[in-house]
Write a protein that holds these residues in place. Sequence first.
Motif, PDB file in Angstrom:
ATOM      1  N   ALA A 109     -76.899 -23.806  29.905  1.00 20.05           N
ATOM      2  CA  ALA A 109     -76.560 -24.582  31.095  1.00 20.05           C
ATOM      3  C   ALA A 109     -75.044 -24.788  31.196  1.00 20.05           C
ATOM      4  O   ALA A 109     -74.460 -24.679  32.271  1.00 20.05           O
ATOM      5  N   MET A 113     -72.102 -23.282  33.959  1.00 16.08           N
ATOM      6  CA  MET A 113     -71.135 -24.134  34.653  1.00 16.08           C
ATOM      7  C   MET A 113     -69.715 -23.641  34.424  1.00 16.08           C
ATOM      8  O   MET A 113     -68.891 -23.615  35.328  1.00 16.08           O
ATOM      9  N   SER A 133     -64.149 -24.329  37.575  1.00 10.84           N
ATOM     10  CA  SER A 133     -64.948 -25.381  36.952  1.00 10.84           C
ATOM     11  C   SER A 133     -64.055 -26.399  36.254  1.00 10.84           C
ATOM     12  O   SER A 133     -62.943 -26.097  35.830  1.00 10.84           O
ATOM     13  N   GLU A 134     -64.584 -27.575  36.155  1.00 11.84           N
ATOM     14  CA  GLU A 134     -63.827 -28.662  35.544  1.00 11.84           C
ATOM     15  C   GLU A 134     -63.981 -28.618  34.031  1.00 11.84           C
ATOM     16  O   GLU A 134     -64.923 -28.044  33.499  1.00 11.84           O
ATOM     17  N   LEU A 186     -64.307 -31.410  32.430  1.00  8.94           N
ATOM     18  CA  LEU A 186     -65.157 -32.548  32.098  1.00  8.94           C
ATOM     19  C   LEU A 186     -66.555 -32.314  32.677  1.00  8.94           C
ATOM     20  O   LEU A 186     -66.708 -32.071  33.870  1.00  8.94           O
ATOM     21  N   ILE A 187     -67.528 -32.351  31.807  1.00  3.49           N
ATOM     22  CA  ILE A 187     -68.904 -32.127  32.259  1.00  3.49           C
ATOM     23  C   ILE A 187     -69.737 -33.359  31.921  1.00  3.49           C
ATOM     24  O   ILE A 187     -69.769 -33.789  30.759  1.00  3.49           O
ATOM     25  N   CYS A 188     -70.389 -33.901  32.950  1.00  5.42           N
ATOM     26  CA  CYS A 188     -71.235 -35.069  32.713  1.00  5.42           C
ATOM     27  C   CYS A 188     -72.682 -34.640  32.487  1.00  5.42           C
ATOM     28  O   CYS A 188     -73.207 -33.811  33.214  1.00  5.42           O
ATOM     29  N   LEU A 189     -73.265 -35.225  31.482  1.00  3.25           N
ATOM     30  CA  LEU A 189     -74.653 -34.895  31.165  1.00  3.25           C
ATOM     31  C   LEU A 189     -75.473 -36.171  31.201  1.00  3.25           C
ATOM     32  O   LEU A 189     -75.713 -36.794  30.168  1.00  3.25           O
ATOM     33  N   PRO A 190     -75.883 -36.570  32.405  1.00  6.06           N
ATOM     34  CA  PRO A 190     -76.533 -37.871  32.557  1.00  6.06           C
ATOM     35  C   PRO A 190     -77.912 -37.945  31.902  1.00  6.06           C
ATOM     36  O   PRO A 190     -78.506 -39.016  31.865  1.00  6.06           O
TER      37      PRO A 190
END
Lengths: 475, 163
Positions: free
Chosen positions: B36, B40, B46-47, B49-53
């Motif tokens: 995943a 991304m 792409s950033e 910083l990746i948020c994984l809520p």
Amino acid sequence: MAEASEGSTLAMKTVPHSETTTPSAISKLMSLVISDDDLLVEILIRLPDYRCVVQCGLVCKRWFSLIFRCGLYFSHAFNHHHRQKRQLSGSNPLPYTIFLTNPLRHGHMFLTSYDTTTVNLFSKKSKILHGEKRVQQSDDHRSYLEFLGLQDPMIISSCDDLLLVRIGRESRYIICNPLTKQWFALPQRPRSYFNSYGLVCKPNSTTTSSCCKKLGLHYCNCTINFRVVLIGYSKTRRELVTTTFSSETGQWNKSSFFFPLFRWFSWPLTAYACNGILYWPLCQCTWQGILALNPFKDEAEEGRCRLIRLPDEIPSPEDDIFLFARLGVVQGRLRLSEFEPYSHRWSLKTWELNDLSRCDNDHDHGGGDDADWLLVHDVEVKKADKLIVGFFLGLHPEDGDVIFFICNLPRGSRESGGDRDTGESGFYRYHVKRDSFEKICDVPYRDFMLFKYCRSVFTIVHPWLPTKIPELPCV
Amino acid sequence: MSSSSTTTTTTRLLMLKASDGVTFEVEEAVATKLGAINNMVEEEGSEDLICLPNVNGKFLGMVLEWCKKHANNNTNSDKGNDEVNKWWDKEFVMDLDQNTLYHLLMAADYLSGTELVDLLTEKVASMIRGKKVEEIRETFKIKSDFLPGQEEEIRKKNSWAFE
């Protein structure tokens, strides 16, 4: 830009998320994993064998329908996982079972299994697959085949995990999967004299294709077709007579053909089935070659039947060559092992038949005898003792470097007394690379003398998915 | 504007932010062991910083620990290293309690860490193997929902597997 500071967010999937850790919550959490069908399939295909899988079908309705109801999806996935594991690791061998019959009597057509001594050898994994209780109750062929409920079953051929069984003196034939106890009786065969038998099966390519291809399976035994071939020799016409039973038509089909043999055999020959082809070693005193028959080909088709020459290096001893040479199917390839116990050291050679081009490619001309033999072993067997006496039993179906022997080792000094020393006899595993013998089990001396002539060695290899015998069409 | 983007040859660092706000700074090569994240990162622009809520910090940490071990190994893969890795994997799953196993498996599945899913499903399978039906139900707290007689019928049909 506003989004830059927040970064990317991995798209949400509705996954239950909880941090509670009370005991009842834990189990609930686990059951949530188990309630994800995809994950549950991933878990269940990793079970070591199909016995385990079937047992899991009893856990609850969902597990049951996942295993048994979703068409063949689960079966394919299970097969695929284990095949891949085998290809990647080079291990993960299949369970196998070997059936031995006291040959002197087996050859006699009027004796039944009651008169013969038979032995079953289960591999370690095969014991697990069958269950301890079943193995314990299966001392000989008769008790192992008790589920048939028929008198005098006699094993006459094998292919993969299926057996062809003759019932008593009658010419009734049964095809069975002895593990799952599924069986069918074949219809009455045509009247004629037949003395050799062969059972061969092949994946049913029409029904397996779509689902298997999705999983990248090139071979799957989820549905099969089979043939039963009986062979006899017509002395008057000097021809071979065969009759073939087809699982698709549900009928016997008789045919005869001329085969260039100087002398036909009177002894029943054991067939070796491999890649849809039946191989019979042709020998009567001397070994004349191997008869290869592809019963899935029509009679008129070329390459249905041919004679394979033995490797040039094989001598033709005066003695019964069957004591010293054996055919066997090792991981789906036909092999021939030969050993000479005459000198102080035994020499052991093994060849593999390069016959793959012939089984599927119809463009091949066939009919010739130019099969290639590839020498895979050429070793000297260090004798444990000068007095050791050993005879071939067969080849290990899964490990190309193991050969089964029946041996008699002297117990003590023979010079001391007048009593005949019967020694210590047993079935042995010989490891070619380690050059060592490993005892499987004891054999009484009386049986040792009989089994040394053992021609009837039937091996079944249990695939990850037990073969299901197709329903025969009503005729 | 990101300042580190000028150095293209050195490894890019990604920030992974878990549901509880805990952040992890990991090398791209490590994080992309997860399908995943890989998808991304491959997207243009792409950033970092990746948020994984959906993943809690504790379990994200464990997943990343596993990734680190296996990412290193990809670079200099030889047989010996393979053995070390297998041994490490064994240790990794050895004493996992059901709670942790569950969260890890969900996280690995969510992040498409195929190899880690392999390892964890293998672990769950090992918890089933060799157990009787009743014991499996007990382990996973599953209630049998067969109608009376149904279970007996299945047993009979497949008697070979229950002997």
